[in-house]
Design a protein around this motif. Structure first.
Motif, PDB file in Angstrom:
ATOM      1  N   TYR A  80       0.803  -1.223   0.000  1.00 48.51           N
ATOM      2  CA  TYR A  80       0.000   0.000   0.000  1.00 48.51           C
ATOM      3  C   TYR A  80       0.837   1.275   0.000  1.00 48.51           C
ATOM      4  O   TYR A  80       0.316   2.352  -0.258  1.00 48.51           O
ATOM      5  N   TRP A  81       2.102   1.185   0.319  1.00 46.65           N
ATOM      6  CA  TRP A  81       2.938   2.335   0.602  1.00 46.65           C
ATOM      7  C   TRP A  81       3.390   3.087  -0.635  1.00 46.65           C
ATOM      8  O   TRP A  81       3.700   4.267  -0.562  1.00 46.65           O
ATOM      9  N   GLY A  82       3.504   2.428  -1.791  1.00 50.24           N
ATOM     10  CA  GLY A  82       3.991   3.095  -2.993  1.00 50.24           C
ATOM     11  C   GLY A  82       5.509   3.135  -3.036  1.00 50.24           C
ATOM     12  O   GLY A  82       6.194   2.476  -2.270  1.00 50.24           O
ATOM     13  N   GLN A  83       5.985   3.954  -3.952  1.00 52.35           N
ATOM     14  CA  GLN A  83       7.425   4.049  -4.203  1.00 52.35           C
ATOM     15  C   GLN A  83       8.026   5.253  -3.482  1.00 52.35           C
ATOM     16  O   GLN A  83       7.333   6.195  -3.138  1.00 52.35           O
ATOM     17  N   ALA A  84       9.346   5.224  -3.313  1.00 49.07           N
ATOM     18  CA  ALA A  84      10.072   6.352  -2.726  1.00 49.07           C
ATOM     19  C   ALA A  84       9.950   7.562  -3.658  1.00 49.07           C
ATOM     20  O   ALA A  84       9.808   7.377  -4.862  1.00 49.07           O
ATOM     21  N   PRO A  85       9.983   8.751  -3.127  1.00 43.52           N
ATOM     22  CA  PRO A  85      10.176   9.095  -1.728  1.00 43.52           C
ATOM     23  C   PRO A  85       8.906   8.829  -0.916  1.00 43.52           C
ATOM     24  O   PRO A  85       7.791   9.087  -1.370  1.00 43.52           O
TER      25      PRO A  85
END
Length: 134
Positions: free
Chosen positions: A98-103
């Motif tokens: 669920y967090w996605g990619q950096a940043p």
């Protein structure tokens, strides 16, 4: 006092009215999302820790979508975990989906003793997309 610009996800307004809080409020180009837990539509906890974390993120994403946002718009995260020494690693194994990619957004993790029958809660602040109601 100015009227609050409240955001309700589809199908859950009765739950928020029953518990007397707003799922999210738009203000000055930001979206302030109340803590989301792994609750089913009737408000009961999703059984199982990992399933409860997934449901909390799904509930969060529904609130974000109702405001025209996604998790990519999130700038600040606070999570609350009951017994984090025991549960953190299991919870954090679910988060990347669920967090996605950096940043990545910034985060504060808080250990708590009670969450109304839940084990995990996530609240966020998101930047509203350009052109979205502020």
């Amino acid at each position: 006092m100015a009227q609050r610009d409240v955001v309700f996800p589809a199908g859950r307004q009765a739950l928020y009215e029953r518990n007397r809080y707003s799922p999210a409020v738009r203000s000055n180009g930001l979206l302030f999302v109340s803590g989301q837990v792994g609750s089913r539509e009737d408000g009961s906890p999703e059984p199982g820790l990992e399933a409860q974390v997934r449901r909390a993120f799904e509930n969060l994403n529904a609130v974000l979508a109702a405001a025209g946002c996604s998790f990519d718009d999130v700038v600040d995260v606070t999570v609350f975990i009951v017994d984090p020494a025991e549960r953190f690693e299991r919870i954090w194994a679910v988060v990347p989906a669920y967090w996605g990619q950096a940043p990545y957004p910034n985060i504060t993790c808080v250990g708590v003793t009670w969450l109304y029958g839940f084990d995990f809660e996530i609240k966020v602040i998101a930047k509203l997309p350009e052109g979205a109601p502020a």
